[in-house]
Design a protein around this motif. Sequence first.
Motif, short mmCIF file in Angstrom:
data_model
loop_
_atom_site.label_atom_id
_atom_site.label_comp_id
_atom_site.label_asym_id
_atom_site.label_seq_id
_atom_site.Cartn_x
_atom_site.Cartn_y
_atom_site.Cartn_z
N LYS A 16 0.80 -1.22 0.00
CA LYS A 16 0.00 0.00 0.00
C LYS A 16 0.84 1.28 0.00
O LYS A 16 0.53 2.22 -0.70
N PHE A 17 1.88 1.28 0.82
CA PHE A 17 2.72 2.48 0.86
C PHE A 17 3.32 2.71 -0.51
O PHE A 17 3.26 3.82 -1.06
N ALA A 18 3.89 1.67 -1.10
CA ALA A 18 4.52 1.79 -2.41
C ALA A 18 3.52 2.28 -3.45
O ALA A 18 3.82 3.15 -4.27
N ILE A 19 2.33 1.73 -3.40
CA ILE A 19 1.30 2.09 -4.38
C ILE A 19 0.87 3.54 -4.17
O ILE A 19 0.77 4.32 -5.12
N ASN A 45 1.08 -0.75 -13.88
CA ASN A 45 0.76 -2.10 -14.35
C ASN A 45 -0.09 -2.81 -13.30
O ASN A 45 0.20 -3.93 -12.88
N LEU A 46 -1.10 -2.11 -12.89
CA LEU A 46 -1.97 -2.59 -11.82
C LEU A 46 -3.41 -2.41 -12.27
O LEU A 46 -3.71 -1.58 -13.12
N ASN A 47 -4.29 -3.19 -11.71
CA ASN A 47 -5.69 -3.07 -12.07
C ASN A 47 -6.28 -1.73 -11.63
O ASN A 47 -6.10 -1.33 -10.48
N PRO A 48 -7.01 -1.04 -12.53
CA PRO A 48 -7.55 0.28 -12.22
C PRO A 48 -8.46 0.28 -10.99
O PRO A 48 -8.51 1.29 -10.27
N VAL A 49 -9.15 -0.81 -10.75
CA VAL A 49 -10.02 -0.85 -9.58
C VAL A 49 -9.20 -0.76 -8.30
O VAL A 49 -9.59 -0.10 -7.34
N LEU A 50 -8.03 -1.37 -8.32
CA LEU A 50 -7.17 -1.31 -7.13
C LEU A 50 -6.62 0.09 -6.93
O LEU A 50 -6.48 0.57 -5.81
N VAL A 51 -6.35 0.76 -8.05
CA VAL A 51 -5.91 2.15 -7.96
C VAL A 51 -7.01 3.00 -7.34
O VAL A 51 -6.75 3.81 -6.44
N ARG A 52 -8.23 2.79 -7.78
CA ARG A 52 -9.33 3.58 -7.23
C ARG A 52 -9.53 3.30 -5.75
O ARG A 52 -9.85 4.20 -4.97
N TYR B 100 6.92 -3.19 -2.05
CA TYR B 100 6.87 -2.76 -3.44
C TYR B 100 5.57 -3.28 -4.02
O TYR B 100 5.03 -4.27 -3.53
N ALA B 101 5.09 -2.63 -5.06
CA ALA B 101 3.94 -3.19 -5.76
C ALA B 101 4.40 -4.50 -6.39
O ALA B 101 5.57 -4.63 -6.77
N LYS B 102 3.50 -5.43 -6.50
CA LYS B 102 3.87 -6.75 -7.00
C LYS B 102 4.26 -6.72 -8.48
O LYS B 102 5.19 -7.37 -8.89
N ASN B 103 3.53 -5.97 -9.24
CA ASN B 103 3.77 -5.97 -10.68
C ASN B 103 4.93 -5.09 -11.07
O ASN B 103 5.19 -4.06 -10.44
N GLN B 104 5.56 -5.48 -12.15
CA GLN B 104 6.63 -4.63 -12.67
C GLN B 104 6.00 -3.37 -13.26
O GLN B 104 5.11 -3.44 -14.10
N PRO B 105 6.46 -2.21 -12.82
CA PRO B 105 5.87 -0.97 -13.33
C PRO B 105 6.25 -0.73 -14.78
O PRO B 105 7.17 -1.34 -15.31
N ASN B 106 5.52 0.15 -15.40
CA ASN B 106 5.71 0.47 -16.81
C ASN B 106 7.05 1.19 -17.05
O ASN B 106 7.26 2.30 -16.59
N PRO B 107 7.96 0.56 -17.79
CA PRO B 107 9.28 1.15 -17.99
C PRO B 107 9.26 2.36 -18.93
O PRO B 107 10.26 3.08 -19.02
N PRO B 110 8.25 7.66 -16.83
CA PRO B 110 9.40 8.11 -16.04
C PRO B 110 9.27 7.75 -14.56
O PRO B 110 10.27 7.46 -13.90
N VAL B 111 8.05 7.78 -14.07
CA VAL B 111 7.86 7.40 -12.66
C VAL B 111 7.97 5.89 -12.50
O VAL B 111 8.71 5.39 -11.66
N GLY B 112 7.25 5.17 -13.35
CA GLY B 112 7.31 3.70 -13.29
C GLY B 112 8.73 3.18 -13.40
O GLY B 112 9.13 2.24 -12.69
N LYS B 113 9.50 3.83 -14.26
CA LYS B 113 10.86 3.37 -14.52
C LYS B 113 11.75 3.40 -13.28
O LYS B 113 12.65 2.60 -13.12
N LYS B 114 11.50 4.39 -12.44
CA LYS B 114 12.42 4.61 -11.32
C LYS B 114 11.82 4.36 -9.94
O LYS B 114 12.53 4.49 -8.93
#
Lengths: 146, 146
Positions: A16-19, A45-52, B100-107, B110-114
């Motif tokens: 949660k903190f990371a997100i 790269n996360l489901n939009p519902v989780l973002v909301r 960390y979020a489980k999924n690999q962020p979008n490379p 600019p935010v996802g990358k870092k």
Amino acid sequence: MHYICNIFYYSMLSGKFAISVHILTLLTKFPNDYLSSEFIAGSMNLNPVLVRKEIANLKAHHIVESKEGKNGGTKLSKAASNITLKEIFEMTFENIGLGYAKNQPNPDCPVGKKINQNLEALYVEMNQKVCQQLENISLEDFSTQF
Amino acid sequence: MHYICNIFYYSMLSGKFAISVHILTLLTKFPNDYLSSEFIAGSMNLNPVLVRKEIANLKAHHIVESKEGKNGGTKLSKAASNITLKEIFEMTFENIGLGYAKNQPNPDCPVGKKINQNLEALYVEMNQKVCQQLENISLEDFSTQF
DNA sequence: AAAACTGTAACTTTTTTTATTACTAAATAA
DNA sequence: TTATTTAGTAATAAAAAAAGTTACAGTTTT
């Protein structure tokens, strides 16, 4: 759109903190735009519902605001320079600590009886240390690294 | 009894630190006895096999030793006053941090990358703070609270 | 030789996390 | 005014992680 407040609605995301930090960093980068959950989800790269869901929590703490409908989305409701990582940490209900065993220990054993209490004391101290660190970093500070 | 060493054998217990500390506190309380996994499990209300797995890790780090066979069990192999909570923390492979979020962020963002790199830097600092705290507490200190 | 242990593998079960689908409501734009 | 896009939320499903179980070989002690 209004629903009855459901305290237990919020599902526990492990990162949660990371997100939250990721979301807030994006909002900081586009301070004048309402970003959609779809867009944010794309960066994570996360489901939009989780973002909301995560945003629902941030809204409850009044650091972001959303607009429904077409061209809607979410933006910061206060300056990134006035938000500290400590606040964000506290909003995510996460605790620093090294965990507890899942089962209730044996209350007839002197160690079992007190183990969680003694671990708790240790973890409280950890939290204080960590909060001191996070208090000195603003969301703006964090975001300028990108 | 000897088996081929299997690095991946060790299953990840979430409360490894808590479990290890509990085991070690018991061993500290009975420094002259070999305690059985059954006995230890009884104090923790945990499955004896899980206790033995945790002990396998402590053995690999040479702070406890076990004796197989009848009247066997485990005891500390060095004085509790010479073991710090920091060492135990490091033995459990746990990391302080806020995940960390489980999924690999979008490379391509600019935010996802870092994001993970920047969170990592933050967490490294946290670990240092926490290690400073734990370094000053010996297993003996911790155990005398009981 | 029997009994009481450890060590470890191979599963199974449970719990927790993450993702999906579906639908209501709201705001905007054509 | 109607279609479109977006948030908000519920309910459920799927995946992953953690914890528990069973089984049995090998060791020591009695």
